[in-house]
Design a protein around this motif. Structure first.
Motif, PDB file in Angstrom:
ATOM      1  N   LYS A 270      -2.027  32.215  48.022  1.00  8.94           N
ATOM      2  CA  LYS A 270      -0.784  31.479  47.773  1.00  8.94           C
ATOM      3  C   LYS A 270      -1.085  29.985  47.725  1.00  8.94           C
ATOM      4  O   LYS A 270      -1.588  29.420  48.701  1.00  8.94           O
ATOM      5  CB  LYS A 270       0.245  31.785  48.871  1.00  8.94           C
ATOM      6  CG  LYS A 270       1.506  30.893  48.816  1.00  8.94           C
ATOM      7  CD  LYS A 270       2.584  31.310  49.816  1.00  8.94           C
ATOM      8  CE  LYS A 270       3.709  30.282  49.927  1.00  8.94           C
ATOM      9  NZ  LYS A 270       4.752  30.646  50.897  1.00  8.94           N
ATOM     10  N   ASP A 275       6.227  23.102  49.672  1.00  3.36           N
ATOM     11  CA  ASP A 275       7.367  24.026  49.651  1.00  3.36           C
ATOM     12  C   ASP A 275       8.595  23.349  50.252  1.00  3.36           C
ATOM     13  O   ASP A 275       8.767  23.309  51.469  1.00  3.36           O
ATOM     14  CB  ASP A 275       7.011  25.299  50.440  1.00  3.36           C
ATOM     15  CG  ASP A 275       8.163  26.304  50.444  1.00  3.36           C
ATOM     16  OD1 ASP A 275       9.115  26.117  49.662  1.00  3.36           O
ATOM     17  OD2 ASP A 275       8.075  27.280  51.230  1.00  3.36           O
ATOM     18  N   GLU A 355       9.575  31.910  47.891  1.00  6.85           N
ATOM     19  CA  GLU A 355       8.874  31.665  46.622  1.00  6.85           C
ATOM     20  C   GLU A 355       7.450  32.192  46.611  1.00  6.85           C
ATOM     21  O   GLU A 355       6.907  32.488  45.552  1.00  6.85           O
ATOM     22  CB  GLU A 355       8.868  30.160  46.322  1.00  6.85           C
ATOM     23  CG  GLU A 355       7.753  29.339  46.994  1.00  6.85           C
ATOM     24  CD  GLU A 355       7.788  29.357  48.514  1.00  6.85           C
ATOM     25  OE1 GLU A 355       8.863  29.614  49.080  1.00  6.85           O
ATOM     26  OE2 GLU A 355       6.738  29.113  49.143  1.00  6.85           O
TER      27      GLU A 355
END
Ligand code: BES
Ligand code: MN
Ligand code: ZN
Length: 505
Positions: A270, A275, A355
């Motif tokens: 990831k 974020d 996400e």
């Protein structure tokens, strides 16, 4: 690298400053006192004291030193190097983790010293190479600092470590030093990347960093830009990227062994460069401040590749780094949007802060298409993993006991702790959507599990392990080999798995 000029980031800024000042480490037959600022002596809690300590156990005990693990006693010297005793507890209980911790304790107790020595008693039952590797890792990881953005860094950088291992073969010890240098360097690369401010390390920047690392350490790097991601149909990564002025990047890494390959391992990381939560905006709290590290999984995958050539890994390893930031804006993806993953699965977005799984799903589909024998993914995926297991233990999931077991064994070796949680399929219906094949949000409980179940849908039958490192990516304090800030968690673990990887056939 081309950056927007309004950020005033120097052209020569490097996101991997650790590589510019690597300490020299050596195993030696005799410590060279004259060249050292400090010597750390490992002391067991029973048996003979090392001969050249001019004190007995009673004297040490009066100073409060009983040689328990994690304790140390500094003995100032009128001339010559500072002497530091570091406890390791009963020698029968001393393992690789204890040795790594002891070297870290020495490195921390001698923080003002640039050149340190380690004196290590004979250790039965652990191979000299493993002893030396652990000591090297402990010292190099403990003295890690991310201080290139400070005008006056206050810590003395470590530049020389030498170790004398009583009763050990010098060649074997030297081999361990080399391995430890490579694994610690890799972990420190991952820390550098995760500690970088989000404005200093965008998806485009990490792609450039990957290209540079690939050229230096012998692996292939293929970068996919936004247009190529559109052509590939990576609707998850693109959806998350929609609100950002920065382009996304998917970075594909490939390591091929010199000789015939023992299998093909796929690693998916990831890479959320920052974020914010998107439209489901995070509050501006201390947790939000950590979200520059939401690419910790991608950082550990990328960094692990830097070790594979030098350590002559025998498997083929392919990595997919799914990189973008997650921003709110007029163009951002919205709650209720439906994204189409690579391969055609539709996903209803019920929360734009979930996400990570959206970016990861495309990478997992691509890994499957590539025909890997197994997938390990690593992601700072859920606050629930942090709440459940804290900062020392990552949540581990999987659909295959062999791959999960390989991760557990590696974790025991590298002291990057894991705890397996169940992939409870009865919770899968929480991800049902009225309008799409699946939704990106589960119910209020077991958030780490429902996130893993989401990924499992895209993995299919491929043997797979999933590491949720939301808790372990970062440390609030200097603690043994973990330095405050990004920990580089998972880098050494992935290296260990990759080095030992053999496809079952
Ligand atoms: N990056 C976060 C998870 C995280 C939290 C990492 C704390 C490190 C420390 C992730 O993208 C996220 O926001 N997850 C949400 C998911 C939720 C909306 C289902 C969470 O955990 O709150
Ligand atoms: Mn999020
Ligand atoms: Zn995230």
């Amino acid at each position: 690298m081309s950056r927007s000029p309004n950020k005033l980031i120097p052209e020569d800024f490097t996101p991997t400053p650790s590589l510019e000042r690597e300490p020299q480490v050596a195993a030696v037959a005799e410590l060279d006192d004259s060249g050292l600022d400090a010597i750390g002596v490992l002391v067991a809690s029973e048996g003979e004291l090392p001969a050249d300590i001019a004190l007995d156990r009673a004297a040490l005990a009066r100073a409060g030193f009983e040689a328990e693990p994690g304790t140390s006693l500094v003995l100032p010297q009128e001339t010559g190097p500072l002497l530091v005793l570091v406890g390791v507890g009963p020698s029968a209980e001393l393992g690789v983790s204890g040795l790594r911790d002891a070297a870290a304790a020495v490195a921390r107790a001698t923080a003002k010293s640039a050149r340190i020595g380690l004196r290590v008693p004979a250790i039965a039952d652990i191979a000299a190479a493993d002893v030396a590797q652990a000591l090297t890792e402990g010292a190099l990881l403990a003295r890690y600092r991310f201080d290139i953005l400070k005008d006056k860094a206050k810590d003395v950088p470590l530049d020389h470590v030498e170790m004398r291992l009583d009763g050990a073969d010098l060649d074997a010890a030297s081999e361990g030093v080399e391995i430890g240098t490579v694994t610690a360097r890799a972990a420190n690369i991952a820390r550098d990347l995760a500690n970088c401010p989000p404005g200093h390390l965008t998806a485009t920047d990490i792609a450039a960093a990957a290209v540079a690392l690939g050229a230096r350490f012998g692996f292939e790097v293929e970068v996919f830009d936004k247009q190529q991601l559109i052509e590939l149909g990576c609707g998850g990564l693109l959806g998350v990227n929609q609100g950002s002025t920065e382009e996304p990047r998917m970075i594909k890494l490939r390591y091929m062994p010199e000789e015939t390959s023992t299998g093909h391992l796929g690693l998916v990381g990831k890479g959320i460069m920052y974020d914010s939560g998107g439209i489901s905006l995070k509050p501006s709290d201390p947790m939000h401040l950590l979200m520059k590290m939401d690419m910790g999984g991608a950082a550990s995958v990328l960094a692990s590749f830097t070790a594979l050539r030098e350590l002559a890994a025998t498997a083929t390893v392919t990595g997919w780094l799914m990189c973008t930031d997650n921003m709110p804006s007029g163009s951002a993806y919205k709650l209720g949007d439906v994204l189409t993953a690579r391969g055609g699965t539709t996903v209803e977005v019920k929360n734009t802060d979930a996400e990570g799984r959206l970016a990861m799903m495309d990478g997992i589909v691509l890994a499957n298409e590539d025909g890997v024998d197994a997938i390990i993914d690593i992601a700072t995926l859920t606050g629930a993993a942090l709440m459940a297991l804290g900062q020392l233990t990552a949540a581990l999931f999987g659909n295959d006991d062999a791959v999960v077991g390989a991760v557990e064994r590696a974790a025991a070796t590298t002291a990057e702790q894991v705890w397996r949680l169940p992939l409870e399929h009865k919770y899968r219906k929480q991800l049902d959507s009225d309008v799409a094949d699946i939704a990106n949000l589960g119910g209020p409980y077991a958030g780490a599990i429902t996130a893993a179940l989401f990924l499992a849908d895209f993995v299919g039958d491929t043997p797979w392990a999933h590491l949720d490192i939301a808790g372990t990516m970062q440390s609030d304090s200097d603690d043994s080999w973990r330095s405050k800030g990004a920990t580089g968690y998972g880098t050494r673990l992935l290296i260990d798995v990759a080095r030992k990887y053999r496809a079952e056939s």
